[in-house]
Design a protein around this motif. Structure first.
Motif, short mmCIF file in Angstrom:
data_model
loop_
_atom_site.label_atom_id
_atom_site.label_comp_id
_atom_site.label_asym_id
_atom_site.label_seq_id
_atom_site.Cartn_x
_atom_site.Cartn_y
_atom_site.Cartn_z
N THR A 1 0.97 -1.31 -0.11
CA THR A 1 -0.04 -0.02 -0.06
C THR A 1 0.89 1.27 -0.14
O THR A 1 1.83 1.25 0.90
CB THR A 1 -0.96 0.12 1.15
OG1 THR A 1 -1.87 -1.17 1.28
CG2 THR A 1 -1.84 1.21 1.23
N THR A 2 0.40 2.15 -0.95
CA THR A 2 1.43 3.31 -0.99
C THR A 2 0.33 4.63 -1.19
O THR A 2 -0.60 4.47 -1.20
CB THR A 2 2.23 3.42 -2.15
OG1 THR A 2 3.10 4.35 -2.27
CG2 THR A 2 1.46 3.21 -3.66
N THR A 3 0.99 5.60 -1.24
CA THR A 3 0.22 6.97 -1.01
C THR A 3 0.52 7.72 -2.35
O THR A 3 1.78 7.83 -2.78
CB THR A 3 0.26 8.16 0.41
OG1 THR A 3 0.03 6.99 1.09
CG2 THR A 3 -0.42 9.19 0.08
N ALA A 4 -0.50 8.43 -3.11
CA ALA A 4 -0.09 9.22 -4.12
C ALA A 4 0.54 10.47 -3.61
O ALA A 4 -0.16 11.32 -3.04
CB ALA A 4 -1.27 9.58 -4.91
N ILE A 5 1.81 10.78 -4.41
CA ILE A 5 2.10 12.27 -4.05
C ILE A 5 1.64 13.26 -5.06
O ILE A 5 1.31 14.28 -4.74
CB ILE A 5 3.81 12.27 -4.32
CG1 ILE A 5 4.42 11.21 -3.41
CG2 ILE A 5 4.51 13.38 -4.08
CD1 ILE A 5 5.70 10.78 -3.73
N THR A 6 1.90 12.95 -6.48
CA THR A 6 1.10 13.80 -7.36
C THR A 6 0.26 13.10 -8.53
O THR A 6 0.77 11.88 -8.67
CB THR A 6 2.33 14.48 -8.31
OG1 THR A 6 3.22 13.57 -8.84
CG2 THR A 6 3.36 15.54 -7.19
N THR A 7 -0.48 13.78 -8.98
CA THR A 7 -1.33 13.09 -10.27
C THR A 7 -1.16 14.06 -11.43
O THR A 7 -1.49 15.23 -11.33
CB THR A 7 -2.66 12.71 -9.77
OG1 THR A 7 -2.53 11.95 -8.49
CG2 THR A 7 -3.58 12.37 -11.04
N SER A 8 -0.68 13.45 -12.62
CA SER A 8 -0.60 14.35 -13.83
C SER A 8 -1.50 13.66 -14.85
O SER A 8 -1.18 12.60 -15.30
CB SER A 8 0.81 14.48 -14.13
OG SER A 8 1.58 15.08 -13.29
N ALA A 9 -2.05 14.37 -15.60
CA ALA A 9 -3.02 14.05 -16.79
C ALA A 9 -2.22 14.42 -17.89
O ALA A 9 -1.77 15.69 -18.09
CB ALA A 9 -4.51 14.56 -16.92
N HIS A 10 -2.01 13.49 -18.89
CA HIS A 10 -1.03 13.84 -20.06
C HIS A 10 -1.87 13.73 -21.20
O HIS A 10 -2.73 12.71 -21.32
CB HIS A 10 0.18 13.00 -20.15
CG HIS A 10 1.03 12.98 -19.13
ND1 HIS A 10 1.99 14.00 -19.00
CD2 HIS A 10 1.24 12.19 -17.98
CE1 HIS A 10 2.52 13.84 -17.88
NE2 HIS A 10 2.38 12.78 -17.20
N ALA A 11 -2.00 14.85 -22.07
CA ALA A 11 -2.87 14.67 -23.32
C ALA A 11 -2.23 15.60 -24.25
O ALA A 11 -1.71 16.69 -23.92
CB ALA A 11 -4.51 15.15 -23.03
N ALA A 12 -2.12 15.29 -25.55
CA ALA A 12 -1.58 16.21 -26.72
C ALA A 12 -2.44 15.89 -28.10
O ALA A 12 -2.31 15.31 -28.84
CB ALA A 12 -0.17 15.62 -26.90
N PRO A 13 -3.63 16.85 -27.79
CA PRO A 13 -4.65 16.69 -28.93
C PRO A 13 -3.84 17.04 -30.15
O PRO A 13 -2.88 17.88 -30.28
CB PRO A 13 -5.32 17.71 -28.61
CG PRO A 13 -5.22 18.11 -27.15
CD PRO A 13 -4.01 17.96 -26.65
N GLY A 14 -3.96 16.05 -31.37
CA GLY A 14 -3.48 16.37 -32.57
C GLY A 14 -2.30 15.75 -32.82
O GLY A 14 -1.46 15.65 -33.69
N LEU A 15 -1.65 15.19 -31.60
CA LEU A 15 -0.36 14.52 -31.82
C LEU A 15 -0.47 13.00 -31.60
O LEU A 15 -1.41 12.54 -30.95
CB LEU A 15 0.85 15.03 -30.67
CG LEU A 15 0.90 16.46 -30.92
CD1 LEU A 15 2.05 16.68 -29.64
CD2 LEU A 15 1.73 16.76 -32.08
N PRO A 16 0.33 12.27 -32.25
CA PRO A 16 0.13 10.70 -31.98
C PRO A 16 0.68 10.07 -30.92
O PRO A 16 1.19 9.37 -30.76
CB PRO A 16 0.87 10.18 -33.35
CG PRO A 16 2.15 11.20 -33.47
CD PRO A 16 1.21 12.54 -33.05
N VAL A 17 0.46 10.85 -29.69
CA VAL A 17 0.79 10.57 -28.09
C VAL A 17 -0.48 10.07 -27.49
O VAL A 17 -1.40 10.91 -27.39
CB VAL A 17 1.52 11.58 -27.97
CG1 VAL A 17 2.09 11.21 -26.41
CG2 VAL A 17 2.58 12.10 -28.41
#
Length: 106
Positions: free
Chosen positions: A81-97
Motif C-alpha cells: 500500500t502506498t500514497t499518491a504524491i502527485t497526479t498528472s493528466a497527459h494529453a496531446a491533442p493532434g499528436l500521435p501520443v
C-alpha cells in the motif's frame, strides 16, 4: 485523441481516492478495485502538491479519467500500500501520443 492502449496496462491496482482530513485522520472514498495500470518501481525525485521535493519510489500509468488526487491510497499488485504524491493528466491533442494519467507514489 488516442488513449493509452489497454494491452500496455498489465497490472491491476486498487485506488481509494483521498477525500480530506477529519478529526480521526485522512478520509478515503470507496475503493476502485481492479484498475488496469502499468506500475514501474523506479526511484525519482518529484515536487509534491505543497512544493516540497520528495522521493517517489513507484510510478503508475493508467487510462484517462482515473480519480486519484494526491493523498489517495493505492494498493499495488504485490500487495504493498502506498500514497499518491502527485497526479498528472497527459494529453496531446493532434499528436500521435496516447492520453494517460501518471501517478507518482511514495
Amino acid at each position: 485523441m488516442s488513449r493509452v492502449p489497454g494491452w500496455l496496462l498489465r497490472h491491476l491496482i486498487t485506488v481509494e481516492p483521498y477525500l480530506g482530513d477529519s478529526a480521526y485522520g485522512p478520509q478515503y472514498g470507496p475503493p476502485a478495485v481492479a484498475v488496469p495500470a502499468l506500475v514501474s518501481a523506479a526511484v525519482r525525485q518529484v515536487r509534491g502538491a505543497d512544493g516540497r521535493e520528495v522521493v517517489s519510489s513507484t510510478t503508475v500509468i493508467a487510462a484517462p479519467g482515473l480519480d486519484c488526487p494526491p493523498g489517495s491510497r493505492l494498493t499495488l499488485p504485490d500487495g504493498r500500500t502506498t500514497t499518491a504524491i502527485t497526479t498528472s493528466a497527459h494529453a496531446a491533442p493532434g499528436l500521435p501520443v496516447p492520453a494517460c494519467v501518471e501517478v507518482s507514489c511514495e
